[in-house]
Design an enzyme around this catalytic site. Sequence first.
Site, PDB file in Angstrom:
ATOM      1  N   ASP A 130       0.864  -1.252   0.001  1.00 37.46           N
ATOM      2  CA  ASP A 130      -0.024   0.025  -0.007  1.00 37.46           C
ATOM      3  C   ASP A 130       0.938   1.198  -0.186  1.00 37.46           C
ATOM      4  O   ASP A 130       1.942   1.241   0.160  1.00 37.46           O
ATOM      5  CB  ASP A 130      -0.837   0.127   1.259  1.00 37.46           C
ATOM      6  CG  ASP A 130      -0.309  -0.477   2.581  1.00 37.46           C
ATOM      7  OD1 ASP A 130       1.011  -0.492   2.502  1.00 37.46           O
ATOM      8  OD2 ASP A 130      -1.016  -0.820   3.429  1.00 37.46           O
ATOM      9  N   ASP A 159      -7.955  -2.421  13.897  1.00 37.92           N
ATOM     10  CA  ASP A 159      -9.362  -2.635  13.325  1.00 37.92           C
ATOM     11  C   ASP A 159      -9.297  -3.839  12.416  1.00 37.92           C
ATOM     12  O   ASP A 159     -10.226  -4.204  11.726  1.00 37.92           O
ATOM     13  CB  ASP A 159      -9.703  -1.367  12.479  1.00 37.92           C
ATOM     14  CG  ASP A 159      -9.029  -1.175  11.508  1.00 37.92           C
ATOM     15  OD1 ASP A 159      -8.085  -1.786  11.150  1.00 37.92           O
ATOM     16  OD2 ASP A 159      -9.260  -0.166  10.722  1.00 37.92           O
ATOM     17  N   HIS A 169      -7.331  -4.468   9.956  1.00 41.28           N
ATOM     18  CA  HIS A 169      -6.876  -4.440   8.518  1.00 41.28           C
ATOM     19  C   HIS A 169      -5.823  -5.098   8.005  1.00 41.28           C
ATOM     20  O   HIS A 169      -4.826  -5.247   9.039  1.00 41.28           O
ATOM     21  CB  HIS A 169      -6.894  -2.746   8.144  1.00 41.28           C
ATOM     22  CG  HIS A 169      -5.788  -1.949   8.665  1.00 41.28           C
ATOM     23  ND1 HIS A 169      -5.916  -1.069   9.267  1.00 41.28           N
ATOM     24  CD2 HIS A 169      -4.415  -2.248   8.870  1.00 41.28           C
ATOM     25  CE1 HIS A 169      -4.956  -0.418   9.627  1.00 41.28           C
ATOM     26  NE2 HIS A 169      -3.669  -1.261   9.235  1.00 41.28           N
ATOM     27  N   GLU A 192      -9.667  -1.952   4.998  1.00 38.71           N
ATOM     28  CA  GLU A 192     -10.341  -1.444   5.948  1.00 38.71           C
ATOM     29  C   GLU A 192     -11.775  -2.252   6.323  1.00 38.71           C
ATOM     30  O   GLU A 192     -12.130  -2.944   5.417  1.00 38.71           O
ATOM     31  CB  GLU A 192     -10.471  -0.178   6.295  1.00 38.71           C
ATOM     32  CG  GLU A 192      -9.482   0.973   6.294  1.00 38.71           C
ATOM     33  CD  GLU A 192      -8.840   1.178   7.511  1.00 38.71           C
ATOM     34  OE1 GLU A 192      -8.875   0.081   8.410  1.00 38.71           O
ATOM     35  OE2 GLU A 192      -7.970   2.006   7.636  1.00 38.71           O
TER      36      GLU A 192
HETATM   37  C1  F6R Z   1       1.464  -1.443   5.998  1.00 39.76           C
HETATM   38  C2  F6R Z   1       0.404  -2.175   6.309  1.00 39.76           C
HETATM   39  C3  F6R Z   1      -0.627  -2.220   7.402  1.00 39.76           C
HETATM   40  C4  F6R Z   1       0.052  -2.459   8.808  1.00 39.76           C
HETATM   41  C5  F6R Z   1      -0.512  -2.348   9.875  1.00 39.76           C
HETATM   42  C6  F6R Z   1       0.083  -2.629  11.300  1.00 39.76           C
HETATM   43  O1  F6R Z   1       1.876  -1.519   4.821  1.00 39.76           O
HETATM   44  O2  F6R Z   1      -0.199  -2.923   5.180  1.00 39.76           O
HETATM   45  O3  F6R Z   1      -1.582  -3.270   7.199  1.00 39.76           O
HETATM   46  O4  F6R Z   1       0.982  -3.750   8.579  1.00 39.76           O
HETATM   47  O5  F6R Z   1      -1.285  -0.920   9.901  1.00 39.76           O
HETATM   48  O6  F6R Z   1       0.765  -1.297  11.369  1.00 39.76           O
HETATM   49  P1  F6R Z   1       1.937  -1.364  12.501  1.00 39.76           P
HETATM   50  O7  F6R Z   1       2.931  -2.500  12.157  1.00 39.76           O
HETATM   51  O8  F6R Z   1       2.594  -0.007  12.420  1.00 39.76           O
HETATM   52  O9  F6R Z   1       1.264  -1.762  13.795  1.00 39.76           O
END
Ligand code: F6R
Length: 236
Positions: free
Chosen positions: A67, A136, A138, A143
Amino acid sequence: MKFLNVDTYQEMSRQAANLISAQVIMKPDSILGLATGSTPIGTYKQLIEWYKKGDIDFSKVISINLDEYVGLDANNINSYRYFMDKNLFDKINIVKENTFVPLGTAENLEEECKKYDENIKQLGGIDLQLLGIGLDGHIGFNEPSEVFTKNTHIVDLDKSTIEANSRFFGSIDSVPKKAITMGMASIMRAKKILLIANGKGKKEILNKALFGPITPQIPASILQLHPDITVIYSEE
Ligand code: F6R
């Protein structure tokens, strides 16, 4: 599903790096699906260390990131392209042209989404997809929603995601409200999935995602249907 509960963040990172390096050693031209965020930083550090020792060669690897924020370019320190360059790509011998991150500044974002999916298809799909999980539920920036979205698409980020990610931006207002994310189909078509998570705060959502009902309200719950998934969790 293989579930590894380890004691420390470092151990989670080492085990994850082990699986990624095994993948690259077994198939030097692997297509690696990569993630950003706090969770994989230790994994990338470990991979860099092993690369420096001469244990892994990334010269034939192709990477595809999950992403990117809409509107942020490679020079923006909060863009995921910048994150990947600084935390991994600039420190290993991967060929930069073989690293793909969605272009958040593309003039035609719909076209960029289509191109991204086409590229993944042409490359033959992802061999190993590294994932983190959001509070959440994701994965990528898929989302909670009424449906699982299959293809790369533009998303409105959830309030909880914007809040969680504001730690990097200094203020909530500076966090982009939209992102471009790989959809569920490319993630689920990956031959192997490696999900890493750490911290007490992730425990509840991880349990719901892995052991609760499969629902687009908890996007990561679809991973229960994947035939080859390893989850590494550390409470630290
Ligand atoms: C980022 C991504 C997100 C993160 C998620 C957890 O490329 O795909 O899904 O893996 O937001 O983020 P952290 O590791 O910062 O808790």
